[in-house]
Scaffold this motif. Sequence first.
Motif, PDB file in Angstrom:
ATOM      1  N   ALA A 303      12.767 -68.628  31.199  1.00 11.06           N
ATOM      2  CA  ALA A 303      12.242 -68.166  32.478  1.00 11.06           C
ATOM      3  C   ALA A 303      10.735 -68.249  32.431  1.00 11.06           C
ATOM      4  N   VAL A 304      10.145 -68.512  33.592  1.00 10.85           N
ATOM      5  CA  VAL A 304       8.685 -68.487  33.714  1.00 10.85           C
ATOM      6  C   VAL A 304       8.334 -67.598  34.895  1.00 10.85           C
ATOM      7  N   GLU A 305       7.248 -66.897  34.758  1.00 15.33           N
ATOM      8  CA  GLU A 305       6.768 -66.018  35.821  1.00 15.33           C
ATOM      9  C   GLU A 305       5.471 -66.579  36.390  1.00 15.33           C
ATOM     10  N   VAL A 306       5.419 -66.716  37.716  1.00 18.09           N
ATOM     11  CA  VAL A 306       4.199 -67.193  38.359  1.00 18.09           C
ATOM     12  C   VAL A 306       3.154 -66.085  38.278  1.00 18.09           C
ATOM     13  N   GLN A 307       1.990 -66.417  37.762  1.00 19.34           N
ATOM     14  CA  GLN A 307       0.960 -65.415  37.510  1.00 19.34           C
ATOM     15  C   GLN A 307       0.077 -65.176  38.740  1.00 19.34           C
ATOM     16  N   PRO A 308      -0.462 -63.938  38.855  1.00 14.63           N
ATOM     17  CA  PRO A 308      -1.389 -63.674  39.960  1.00 14.63           C
ATOM     18  C   PRO A 308      -2.625 -64.561  39.846  1.00 14.63           C
ATOM     19  N   LEU A 309      -3.242 -64.793  41.011  1.00 13.88           N
ATOM     20  CA  LEU A 309      -4.477 -65.572  41.006  1.00 13.88           C
ATOM     21  C   LEU A 309      -5.576 -64.809  40.273  1.00 13.88           C
ATOM     22  N   THR A 310      -6.368 -65.524  39.537  1.00 15.50           N
ATOM     23  CA  THR A 310      -7.501 -64.898  38.847  1.00 15.50           C
ATOM     24  C   THR A 310      -8.667 -64.745  39.815  1.00 15.50           C
ATOM     25  N   ALA A 311      -9.647 -63.926  39.409  1.00 12.08           N
ATOM     26  CA  ALA A 311     -10.839 -63.740  40.246  1.00 12.08           C
ATOM     27  C   ALA A 311     -11.572 -65.055  40.436  1.00 12.08           C
ATOM     28  N   GLU A 312     -11.592 -65.900  39.392  1.00  8.33           N
ATOM     29  CA  GLU A 312     -12.264 -67.198  39.497  1.00  8.33           C
ATOM     30  C   GLU A 312     -11.549 -68.102  40.506  1.00  8.33           C
ATOM     31  N   GLN A 313     -10.216 -68.100  40.483  1.00  9.66           N
ATOM     32  CA  GLN A 313      -9.466 -68.930  41.430  1.00  9.66           C
ATOM     33  C   GLN A 313      -9.697 -68.459  42.868  1.00  9.66           C
TER      34      GLN A 313
END
Length: 917
Positions: A303-313
């Motif tokens: 399984a993979v979890e989509v990560q939250p956007l970083t501050a830089e993104q």
Amino acid sequence: MKENVPMLIRQAREKLGLSQAALAARLEVSTNTVRNWENGRSTPAISIRPLLETVLEISLQEQQETTPALISTQPDAATRVPYEVTASTQQSLKEKNRMQMLNRVHLRWIRGVLENSLYLATLIRLGLRERPHAVANPWRLVVQESSQVPERHLPPGTSLTKVYDEYNEEILVLGEPGAGKTTLLLDLTKDLLQRAERNDAHPLPVVFNLSSWAKKSLPLQGWMIEELQTKYQIPKRLAQEWVVGHQILPLLDGLDEVVASSLSSCIEAINSYRQEHGMMAMVVCCRKADYFRQSMRLLLSTAVEVQPLTAEQIDAYLTQAGKDLTAVRVALQQDPILRDVASTPLMLSTIAATYHDQPISSMLALHSVAERRQMILENYIERVLEQRGSFKKEAKLQQTKSYLAWLAKHMLLHGQTEFYVERMQPDLLDDASAQRGYRTTIIRSIYALQCTIIGALFAWIFGGKPEPGNMRGVGDGLLGLLGSGPGNAILGWMAPGLGGGLEGGGMFGMILGLVFIVVTLLIDVSGSSQQVSWAALRAQLVKSLLIGLRNGIVSGGCIGSLCGLFFFAIRQDLSYAFSQALGFGAFTGNIIGLVSLLVVTLRVSPEREEASSLSVGLVTRLIDGIVIGGCGGLGFGLVSSLLVNVQQGAIYGGIVGIAFGLTFGFAGGTRLIRDVGTISPAEIVRWNWHHAFANWSGILIKGLVIGLMIFLMVMIVLGSAGSLLHDSVYAWKYGCVYGIIVGASATVASILTGILNSGWESNTLDERHLMRPNEGIRRSLYNSLFAAGCFGPIGGIASGGMVGFAFGLIAALPGWPVLALGFAIILGSVFALEFAMLRGGIAFLAHYLLRWYLWREKYLPWRYIRFLDYAASRILLRKIGGGYIFHHRMLLEYFAAYGGEVASRSSEEEPVIIKRA
């Protein structure tokens, strides 16, 4: 040496104890097709082989290797037998079907969804985190070290396609709402479609939405076959071949959209499929919180979890968007709660679209992520709706939100992700009382329309005012136009009829009414008993006839007595009142008797049997009688007024209205129609001559026996009634003539319906199918007119021929050609009307009546498609072919929660909380 294919099929069938007919039924082919296989005259087509191998538990692949002539056992077979085609032709058809399916997936999901997304998550490289403990590991109890596999962040820029390839093509994708799960899945779908186009051996990648699984809770394989049929319009046989043959690569989205009480069962169904088809690739998407609330885990590689956007993104995205978002950038840098809200592509793009030139300070006073997310969505919706559009003049902001809220609640309630206008059903009405009211209204509307037309036809054949000294009717109507002359003279010895007001033309109307009832009921139910033998019908003959006569005499006597009292009160003429009582009693008795006869003979469902009795409430029957009688009388009165004058039209229209009201309304005739609880449009039809006449002997036998029973009943009732006013020879000969007419019409109706139900098919691949909103209902109307145009003339000509036989050979009337032609026109119109109504017309009428009900309750605007297109132009809905979906699940949930309500799928299931944190 191995056995050849015909012998293998025959021996496998006999080993399982199956007859050729039983095997044909399981394969949905004709018995003659199986016989040809076993005799070596033809071989199974490629599309049917997987199902044939499954049923017979054999393998034809080995036979293909040892028997090169599998497709054609003789050199000239391709030109001799229709079922035999060359291998190259079959390969070409197989490739064509593959390309059609790939195009459908691409048009629906890549061009229709991915390329028109509310946000472009592909512009931001989403981070992925490996979560091996989120899936079931069967080795965990055996190898202790496997439980210590660490979670890790995958390298930046890692695509889902790469993870799919590295982990045995089996992955679970998890994430927060709006994190980009579906977008990543569709990116993967795009890559897999390209692989399938380049490699014919690659399975077909197909996106399935699991929200509909809980409706029937089928095994996953059966559910996928059904989804291919209903969502992608793939024929059942081809869908079975693809799924059973491992030619479908399932990409399952929306596991979290399954109702909470069924989510665990859905996971179990997926695991069962995985255990049976363990070597097949599969991808599943689900919201993280919903998945981890379940105790059961999916059997997948990882399984993979989509990560939250970083501050830089986030900062890079806003910088690229321009100066209008400067205030938003500053607020995000200073406010950690707002930054948390903007950590998904959906919310970041929504914030950018909402506040790109607007102050953001009003939202900063809220202290929770959920409250801010709710306000952002609310401000976004209000902003896009406030933009100028063609619909702005007709719908205010709150009204538009209310319409979308109603749509969202019902989509969530029924587990729908896509909405098609033509798929609207009466269960959209709020409660059982409203649904009953709708059903009553639609039945009354159907009968009112039919009786208006039948009344007009009755007036046309009844005729106008005759010459002085001649009897009433016939002359100046249709038969007069055909050359019958004035009055009832063309009827010869049959002109007196039953006497009183039921002479000549009056009896024509009675017979026309009987034919109308018989044709309506037979066209409606004949298809439910296709496989009928002479022995089965013979066993019911006496029983059906006795029950029909008993019910007809009892009900006819009651109705006739009431009619006699009514007409005596009007005319103060005992002879006239008695003749009317006799006529109406005979007419009504025939109707009730015929209904009872058909109920027993055709073994109609208990619901229809109950409805055919006089168990309908008195008030309901009175209202039915008033509505239907009024419409029937109006149709007669208008035509009669045009033929003669308004006075005669009013007088006879009133009498006909009373007759229609008593027989079709008060006597419970409105409950004879099939259940209209479900709207079933006749969207696509195809004629198959082979299927139409596959069971011609059973269809013919049933039609002849039913016609015989109806002939006997009409003859007995009319002969007995006429004997009270005339000599018995006249009365029984009179009853015999009209018995032949009604019985022959019943035979024609039964045979035509049997052929129609056998020959018309709808399992076709059609690229235009449901490509425009409400196309299914429009096609239903066109197909109903097509059915009327085909079977109306056939029924009219066949019935007219029997009428000519009855009037010419039995009654020996000189004017029988005119009578045959007149009845052919009238009965052809009746056949056309009934085939049109019951083969698509009722669905058309029911659909628009349902929309009228919902419009009256202010659930939707009358010009609904224009409204849905407006919502799509405002980026709230997305238009896919002929259907609509909300741009994102969060928008669906926001509108479903509009007003703070909670939707529940049923009282027995857990409630579906619309608003999620």
